[in-house]
Design a protein around this motif. Structure first.
Motif, PDB file in Angstrom:
ATOM      1  N   PHE A  24       0.849  -1.201   0.000  1.00 64.42           N
ATOM      2  CA  PHE A  24       0.000   0.000   0.000  1.00 64.42           C
ATOM      3  C   PHE A  24       0.878   1.242   0.000  1.00 64.42           C
ATOM      4  O   PHE A  24       1.764   1.381   0.847  1.00 64.42           O
ATOM      5  CB  PHE A  24      -0.906   0.010   1.221  1.00 64.42           C
ATOM      6  CG  PHE A  24      -1.644   1.314   1.417  1.00 64.42           C
ATOM      7  CD1 PHE A  24      -2.688   1.669   0.576  1.00 64.42           C
ATOM      8  CD2 PHE A  24      -1.279   2.186   2.438  1.00 64.42           C
ATOM      9  CE1 PHE A  24      -3.359   2.862   0.745  1.00 64.42           C
ATOM     10  CE2 PHE A  24      -1.942   3.379   2.617  1.00 64.42           C
ATOM     11  CZ  PHE A  24      -2.994   3.723   1.774  1.00 64.42           C
ATOM     12  N   ASN A  28       2.968   9.024  -1.904  1.00 62.03           N
ATOM     13  CA  ASN A  28       3.235   8.759  -3.317  1.00 62.03           C
ATOM     14  C   ASN A  28       3.904   9.949  -4.005  1.00 62.03           C
ATOM     15  O   ASN A  28       3.260  10.937  -4.341  1.00 62.03           O
ATOM     16  CB  ASN A  28       1.924   8.405  -4.034  1.00 62.03           C
ATOM     17  CG  ASN A  28       2.148   7.968  -5.471  1.00 62.03           C
ATOM     18  OD1 ASN A  28       3.276   7.705  -5.880  1.00 62.03           O
ATOM     19  ND2 ASN A  28       1.069   7.902  -6.238  1.00 62.03           N
ATOM     20  N   GLY A  47      -5.717   9.246   6.663  1.00 62.07           N
ATOM     21  CA  GLY A  47      -5.112   8.321   5.709  1.00 62.07           C
ATOM     22  C   GLY A  47      -4.488   8.985   4.501  1.00 62.07           C
ATOM     23  O   GLY A  47      -4.063   8.307   3.571  1.00 62.07           O
ATOM     24  N   ALA A  48      -4.406  10.329   4.526  1.00 63.48           N
ATOM     25  CA  ALA A  48      -3.850  11.046   3.373  1.00 63.48           C
ATOM     26  C   ALA A  48      -2.332  10.966   3.301  1.00 63.48           C
ATOM     27  O   ALA A  48      -1.741  11.297   2.275  1.00 63.48           O
ATOM     28  CB  ALA A  48      -4.290  12.511   3.400  1.00 63.48           C
ATOM     29  N   HIS A 226      -3.924  14.142  -0.307  1.00 65.74           N
ATOM     30  CA  HIS A 226      -5.067  13.277  -0.575  1.00 65.74           C
ATOM     31  C   HIS A 226      -4.548  11.979  -1.172  1.00 65.74           C
ATOM     32  O   HIS A 226      -3.814  11.993  -2.167  1.00 65.74           O
ATOM     33  CB  HIS A 226      -6.039  13.953  -1.543  1.00 65.74           C
ATOM     34  CG  HIS A 226      -7.243  13.126  -1.865  1.00 65.74           C
ATOM     35  ND1 HIS A 226      -8.110  12.669  -0.904  1.00 65.74           N
ATOM     36  CD2 HIS A 226      -7.721  12.665  -3.054  1.00 65.74           C
ATOM     37  CE1 HIS A 226      -9.080  11.971  -1.480  1.00 65.74           C
ATOM     38  NE2 HIS A 226      -8.863  11.949  -2.782  1.00 65.74           N
ATOM     39  N   GLU A 227      -4.885  10.869  -0.498  1.00 65.87           N
ATOM     40  CA  GLU A 227      -4.471   9.540  -0.958  1.00 65.87           C
ATOM     41  C   GLU A 227      -2.964   9.459  -1.177  1.00 65.87           C
ATOM     42  O   GLU A 227      -2.484   8.896  -2.161  1.00 65.87           O
ATOM     43  CB  GLU A 227      -5.242   9.148  -2.217  1.00 65.87           C
ATOM     44  CG  GLU A 227      -6.745   9.035  -1.975  1.00 65.87           C
ATOM     45  CD  GLU A 227      -7.517   8.633  -3.220  1.00 65.87           C
ATOM     46  OE1 GLU A 227      -6.926   8.684  -4.332  1.00 65.87           O
ATOM     47  OE2 GLU A 227      -8.700   8.263  -3.090  1.00 65.87           O
ATOM     48  N   GLY A 228      -2.206  10.044  -0.251  1.00 65.87           N
ATOM     49  CA  GLY A 228      -0.760   9.932  -0.269  1.00 65.87           C
ATOM     50  C   GLY A 228      -0.016  10.916  -1.139  1.00 65.87           C
ATOM     51  O   GLY A 228       1.216  10.940  -1.138  1.00 65.87           O
ATOM     52  N   VAL A 248     -12.750  17.090  -1.896  1.00 69.05           N
ATOM     53  CA  VAL A 248     -12.215  15.888  -1.258  1.00 69.05           C
ATOM     54  C   VAL A 248     -11.946  16.050   0.232  1.00 69.05           C
ATOM     55  O   VAL A 248     -11.783  15.058   0.945  1.00 69.05           O
ATOM     56  CB  VAL A 248     -10.906  15.428  -1.939  1.00 69.05           C
ATOM     57  CG1 VAL A 248     -11.121  15.237  -3.419  1.00 69.05           C
ATOM     58  CG2 VAL A 248      -9.772  16.398  -1.673  1.00 69.05           C
ATOM     59  N   TYR A 249     -11.889  17.302   0.708  1.00 69.19           N
ATOM     60  CA  TYR A 249     -11.512  17.479   2.104  1.00 69.19           C
ATOM     61  C   TYR A 249     -12.468  18.342   2.901  1.00 69.19           C
ATOM     62  O   TYR A 249     -13.055  17.912   3.886  1.00 69.19           O
ATOM     63  CB  TYR A 249     -10.098  18.043   2.203  1.00 69.19           C
ATOM     64  CG  TYR A 249      -9.651  18.276   3.630  1.00 69.19           C
ATOM     65  CD1 TYR A 249      -9.682  17.244   4.566  1.00 69.19           C
ATOM     66  CD2 TYR A 249      -9.214  19.526   4.047  1.00 69.19           C
ATOM     67  CE1 TYR A 249      -9.282  17.450   5.872  1.00 69.19           C
ATOM     68  CE2 TYR A 249      -8.806  19.741   5.349  1.00 69.19           C
ATOM     69  CZ  TYR A 249      -8.845  18.696   6.256  1.00 69.19           C
ATOM     70  OH  TYR A 249      -8.453  18.913   7.556  1.00 69.19           O
TER      71      TYR A 249
END
Length: 257
Positions: A24, A28, A47-48, A226-228, A248-249
């Motif tokens: 996972f 990123n 989890g961001a 957001h999402e890494g 998104v936030y």
């Protein structure tokens, strides 16, 4: 909207940082910079990847790719956690870590001598030469009048301020904070904002936070994750207006907050 890349005058440059846990990708390809004497917030949904990014900076987590370039040192990923602390990067976690049965002042004494035993720290001769420094820092965080009070008697906010003070005695160049106002009421939150504004005259501050009003009140720079990955960066005003951030936030109900 400016997208900050590593610059020559930055205190810390994160270059293409990625972190994977069992396949996972928690972070990123993140690339951003933290400038000297600024309060830089990292915000985003749970989890961001915000806290993981702080873990990378302080050496708690080793990334699967990328570099962390620190002014005057170079890539600090090769250093151990305690070596990174010695270079002036100090981390405060969300849950305070103090000696609750000791006074505020004695907690500060121990912070000045983390490499010695607890008893040696309290009774060592050198500590008495640092009394003025301790009182000055306690005054900065509003605890000088409680120097003789045991840490267990402090309010939630005061315990947070004590731990920040314990890091400041190490004279950091970069202070990392994870949700410093979580669980605080409005008065303590506002006081914390004032403390951080004063601290940034002495060092940079990087903060993971969910309280958007707190962010807006003192942020010099905001990185939205957001999402890494980094969604956008800029001033608090700019990121709040960003349509993707609202989607998104912030959510529909907080667009005008």
């Amino acid at each position: 909207m400016k997208n900050i890349k590593g610059t020559g005058d930055a205190l810390l440059n994160l270059r293409n940082i990625s972190v994977e846990f069992d396949g996972f990708k928690a972070v990123n390809n993140v690339e951003t910079s933290i400038a000297p004497n600024q309060i830089h917030f990292f915000i985003g949904p749970n989890g961001a990847g915000k806290t993981t990014l702080l873990d990378v900076i302080c050496g708690k987590t080793k990334p699967s790719a990328g570099e962390v370039e620190y002014a005057g040192v170079g890539n600090i990923l090769k250093l151990k956690e305690f070596e990174i602390v010695k270079q002036g990067i100090c981390r405060k976690f969300q849950v305070p870590s103090t000696f609750i049965n000791l006074s505020v002042f004695d907690n500060m004494r121990i912070a000045l001598n983390r490499d010695k035993s607890v008893l040696g720290s309290i009774f060592g001769r050198r500590l008495y030469q640092d009394t003025r420094k301790i009182h000055d820092i306690l005054h900065m965080v509003g605890l000088d009048h409680k120097s003789k009070v045991k840490a267990r008697s402090l309010s939630h906010g005061e315990k947070q301020w004590l731990e920040i003070a314990m890091l400041l005695v190490e004279e950091p160049k970069l202070l990392l904070l994870d949700e410093p106002v979580a669980g605080m009421g409005q008065a303590e939150t506002e006081k914390t904002a004032g403390i951080l504004e004063e601290i940034k005259d002495h060092c940079a501050v990087a903060v993971v936070e969910h309280d958007m009003n707190f962010v807006k009140s003192i942020a010099d720079e905001v990185t939205v994750m957001h999402e890494g990955a980094i969604l956008t960066e800029g001033s608090a005003e700019d990121v709040m207006k960003n349509a993707k951030v609202q989607e998104v936030y912030l959510g529909r109900g907080e667009k005008d907050a």
